[in-house]
Write an enzyme that holds these catalytic residues in place. Structure first.
Site, PDB file in Angstrom:
ATOM      1  N   TYR A 129     -19.858  -5.381 -34.027  1.00 42.03           N
ATOM      2  CA  TYR A 129     -18.532  -5.151 -33.453  1.00 42.03           C
ATOM      3  C   TYR A 129     -18.287  -3.655 -33.223  1.00 42.03           C
ATOM      4  O   TYR A 129     -18.621  -2.827 -34.070  1.00 42.03           O
ATOM      5  CB  TYR A 129     -17.426  -5.699 -34.381  1.00 42.03           C
ATOM      6  N   SER A 132       7.968 -11.447   9.296  1.00 41.79           N
ATOM      7  CA  SER A 132       7.889  -9.995   9.289  1.00 41.79           C
ATOM      8  C   SER A 132       9.307  -9.447   9.235  1.00 41.79           C
ATOM      9  O   SER A 132      10.239 -10.032   9.778  1.00 41.79           O
ATOM     10  CB  SER A 132       7.185  -9.520  10.561  1.00 41.79           C
ATOM     11  N   ASN A 187     -12.975  -9.242 -37.029  1.00 40.09           N
ATOM     12  CA  ASN A 187     -14.086  -9.314 -36.075  1.00 40.09           C
ATOM     13  C   ASN A 187     -14.481 -10.760 -35.758  1.00 40.09           C
ATOM     14  O   ASN A 187     -14.706 -11.111 -34.601  1.00 40.09           O
ATOM     15  CB  ASN A 187     -15.301  -8.550 -36.613  1.00 40.09           C
ATOM     16  N   GLN A 196     -12.206  -4.553 -27.953  1.00 39.24           N
ATOM     17  CA  GLN A 196     -10.797  -4.897 -27.744  1.00 39.24           C
ATOM     18  C   GLN A 196     -10.475  -4.956 -26.245  1.00 39.24           C
ATOM     19  O   GLN A 196      -9.512  -5.596 -25.838  1.00 39.24           O
ATOM     20  CB  GLN A 196      -9.911  -3.868 -28.455  1.00 39.24           C
ATOM     21  N   LYS A 219     -10.236  -8.488 -23.675  1.00 37.36           N
ATOM     22  CA  LYS A 219      -9.165  -9.438 -23.376  1.00 37.36           C
ATOM     23  C   LYS A 219      -8.433  -9.184 -22.054  1.00 37.36           C
ATOM     24  O   LYS A 219      -8.164 -10.149 -21.327  1.00 37.36           O
ATOM     25  CB  LYS A 219      -8.181  -9.482 -24.547  1.00 37.36           C
ATOM     26  N   LYS A 232       7.076 -13.332  14.040  1.00 34.46           N
ATOM     27  CA  LYS A 232       5.867 -13.456  13.226  1.00 34.46           C
ATOM     28  C   LYS A 232       5.912 -14.625  12.249  1.00 34.46           C
ATOM     29  O   LYS A 232       6.928 -14.937  11.656  1.00 34.46           O
ATOM     30  CB  LYS A 232       5.625 -12.157  12.431  1.00 34.46           C
ATOM     31  N   GLU A 272      -4.143 -14.647   2.863  1.00 38.22           N
ATOM     32  CA  GLU A 272      -4.517 -13.228   2.746  1.00 38.22           C
ATOM     33  C   GLU A 272      -4.459 -12.760   1.302  1.00 38.22           C
ATOM     34  O   GLU A 272      -5.328 -12.020   0.825  1.00 38.22           O
ATOM     35  CB  GLU A 272      -3.566 -12.363   3.582  1.00 38.22           C
ATOM     36  N   ASN A 316       3.154 -15.342   9.363  1.00 40.98           N
ATOM     37  CA  ASN A 316       1.888 -14.824   8.837  1.00 40.98           C
ATOM     38  C   ASN A 316       1.313 -15.721   7.737  1.00 40.98           C
ATOM     39  O   ASN A 316       2.057 -16.243   6.919  1.00 40.98           O
ATOM     40  CB  ASN A 316       2.105 -13.420   8.267  1.00 40.98           C
ATOM     41  N   THR A 327     -22.256 -19.569  13.873  1.00 41.41           N
ATOM     42  CA  THR A 327     -23.064 -18.618  13.097  1.00 41.41           C
ATOM     43  C   THR A 327     -22.773 -17.255  13.718  1.00 41.41           C
ATOM     44  O   THR A 327     -22.480 -17.176  14.922  1.00 41.41           O
ATOM     45  CB  THR A 327     -24.582 -18.920  13.185  1.00 41.41           C
ATOM     46  N   HIS A 328     -22.817 -16.219  12.897  1.00 41.91           N
ATOM     47  CA  HIS A 328     -22.489 -14.862  13.384  1.00 41.91           C
ATOM     48  C   HIS A 328     -21.104 -14.802  14.024  1.00 41.91           C
ATOM     49  O   HIS A 328     -20.855 -13.948  14.873  1.00 41.91           O
ATOM     50  CB  HIS A 328     -23.526 -14.359  14.399  1.00 41.91           C
TER      51      HIS A 328
HETATM   52  N1  ARG Z   1      -7.873  -6.171 -32.314  1.00 39.56           N
HETATM   53  C1  ARG Z   1      -9.300  -6.124 -32.310  1.00 39.56           C
HETATM   54  C2  ARG Z   1      -9.879  -6.764 -31.035  1.00 39.56           C
HETATM   55  O1  ARG Z   1      -9.143  -7.200 -30.247  1.00 39.56           O
HETATM   56  C3  ARG Z   1      -9.834  -6.866 -33.452  1.00 39.56           C
HETATM   57  C4  ARG Z   1      -9.724  -6.008 -34.647  1.00 39.56           C
HETATM   58  C5  ARG Z   1     -11.006  -5.532 -35.123  1.00 39.56           C
HETATM   59  N2  ARG Z   1     -10.757  -4.241 -35.592  1.00 39.56           N
HETATM   60  C6  ARG Z   1     -11.497  -3.629 -36.478  1.00 39.56           C
HETATM   61  N3  ARG Z   1     -11.138  -2.453 -36.850  1.00 39.56           N
HETATM   62  N4  ARG Z   1     -12.549  -4.194 -36.960  1.00 39.56           N
HETATM   63  O2  ARG Z   1     -11.072  -6.804 -30.842  1.00 39.56           O
END
Ligand code: ARG
Length: 480
Positions: free
Chosen positions: A329, A289, A122, A334, A337, A295, A302, A297, A167-168
């Site tokens: 926690y 294109s 954690n 998890q 990420k 074309k 975009e 582009n 503007t607009h």
């Molecule tokens: N892999 C977990 C995360 O990305 C961290 C592990 C914590 N897991 C746990 N059972 N306390 O947050």
């Protein structure tokens, strides 16, 4: 004991928490929880944290010199495997931390099992992710700088090119192209400030917090911070393992940066349309294109606009994940990420492409000049000239409006009137400068330092460059 279900699973020895269990995890549960495909990219941070932790355990006497040396060598060997692309994740590796511990045991035997003391996944993951966000923020600032530089260079060569301001999306008043381009660069300047802020808040060390309640071992969080080049320590161990605000702030800075790039992208799309025809995007940043041979582009612009949807989604995803989580926690975390990595990857792609696109733009000076000279966009200047002659603005507005209406009835613009006709309609303007309806003169008459006149744009450019240099202090990491 055999795994319930089929496919990838974990042996009791591989898992960090096998001791109190008699059953193997079900394959479906294991597949859901296995985070290694995502968190593996934190290997640098995780190994650095492990080194600092080994040193700390040695300092407080938990690791003797022999075990400490063995662990340090083992970590070096594992690092070499990662660097060389040779590190192998096994089906039983639940996450990056588990995989590294498993490998450490393989490489240096029982000593490897001592490193887990005084640390929880954690605090470990919070520590890894914070340092990752700090490094990414700095790298992204350098990427934003490249877009700003491209805008500033274009502004420098077009600072006195007259262009219509809108503007607009209706022609409003003439400006200079340099003024317009720098408007985007200043918005990006605020983004660099927000990325720095996010990095500053992430720059605190949670190691020492343990699972949530600190440790009975005498590790010193301040020493982790020093060893890892982190500026501060987190003040509360429960907050330290539950908090992802630093990631939200980072994603928020990324989302707003994306919005700014998207607005710039939208303008590039407009400018390169046949209808506007203000600019062409360089061939290297355009695509054709598959069916229409003619074309060309502005795809990069975009795509940048399109990618912003993801960046906003990344921010919202994390906010929703956090909402309603009790302290401290929870495994939901998890899910922090993927959005963070997605935002980093997206901007790592977007920023250089946008910098190149801006640098590749070739503007059509005449076309801009002609567009700025039409649309009765100097009506406000005429009204202000009346004000200087003592006419209340309310009346001036009314009378110039009526004059524009007259012109429109004849299919003309205000700018099509010659000086005599203007004075005939608005006698108070007798003796006023003959270039009242000349866009270049109108722009030059604007004194404000924030305005479109060439002298002002030159100053804005210098201020922007100074601000960017000063803020960077040479510290922004170059884009990878
Ligand atoms: N892999 C977990 C995360 O990305 C961290 C592990 C914590 N897991 C746990 N059972 N306390 O947050």
């Amino acid at each position: 004991m055999s795994p319930a279900g089929s496919g990838e699973s974990a042996s009791a020895e591989g898992r960090l928490w096998g001791g109190r269990f008699t059953q193997e995890p079900h394959q479906a549960a294991w597949a859901l929880g296995r985070g290694v495909d995502v968190d593996r990219r934190l290997w640098r941070e995780d190994l650095a944290g492990s080194r600092a932790h080994a040193d700390e355990l040695h300092r407080i006497g938990v690791l003797d010199a022999g075990d400490h040396a063995a662990i340090r060598q083992g970590l070096d060997a594992i690092e070499a495997e990662f660097t060389g692309g040779a590190f192998v994740f096994l089906p039983g590796d639940e996450d990056l931390h588990t995989a590294i511990e498993r490998r450490l045991l393989e490489v240096c035997g029982e000593a490897g099992g001592r490193l887990r003391a005084g640390r929880s996944r954690n605090d470990q993951i919070a520590s890894d992710l914070r340092r990752h966000v700090v490094a990414a923020s700095r790298r992204l600032v350098a990427g934003v700088r490249a877009v700003q530089r491209a805008l500033a260079d274009q502004a420098e060569s077009t600072l006195d090119w007259i262009a219509p301001g809108y503007t607009h999306l209706q022609r409003a008043q003439p400006v200079t192209l340099g003024h317009h381009l720098l408007a985007h660069a200043w918005a990006l300047e605020r983004d660099t400030g927000r990325l720095r802020d996010a990095a500053g808040r992430a720059d605190a060390e949670p190691l020492g917090s343990g699972a949530l309640a600190g440790l009975t071992l005498d590790v010193d969080p301040a020493r982790y911070a020093v060893a890892l080049g982190v500026s501060d320590v987190t003040p509360n161990s429960m907050d330290a393992v539950a908090d992802r605000d630093f990631a939200v702030e980072f994603l928020s800075a990324c989302a707003l940066l994306g919005v700014h790039l998207s607005r710039l992208g939208e303008e590039i799309v407009l400018w390169s349309s046949t209808e506007f025809a203000w600019a062409r995007v360089g061939e290297a940043y355009s695509t054709g294109s598959s069916i229409m041979p003619q074309k060309r582009n502005p795809d990069v612009a975009e795509l940048v606009r399109g990618k912003t949807g993801r960046l906003i989604g990344d921010l919202v995803a994390l906010l929703v994940t956090l909402k309603g989580l009790p302290l401290t926690y929870n495994r939901d975390l998890q899910e922090d990420k993927p959005p963070v990595f997605d935002a980093i990857d997206t901007l790592d792609l977007v920023l250089p492409a946008m910098a190149g696109t801006v640098a590749s733009l070739r503007f059509d000076r005449e076309r801009l000049q002609t567009a700025a000279a039409g649309g009765s966009s100097l009506a406000t200047d005429v009204a202000e000239a009346l004000v200087r002659r003592g006419v209340p603005f309310r009346q001036a507005h009314e009378r110039v409006g009526a004059l524009v209406r007259d012109c429109e009835r004849r299919g003309a613009d205000l700018e099509d009137l010659d000086h005599a006709a203007v004075v005939a309609a608005l006698p108070e303007l007798a003796g006023v400068a003959g270039d009242l309806l000349d866009p270049a003169a109108a722009v030059a008459r604007r004194k404000a330092i924030s305005g479109p006149a060439a002298h002002a744009v030159r100053r804005q450019l210098a201020t922007l460059r100074r601000t960017a240099d000063h803020a960077s202090g040479g510290a922004d990491a170059p884009p990878e």
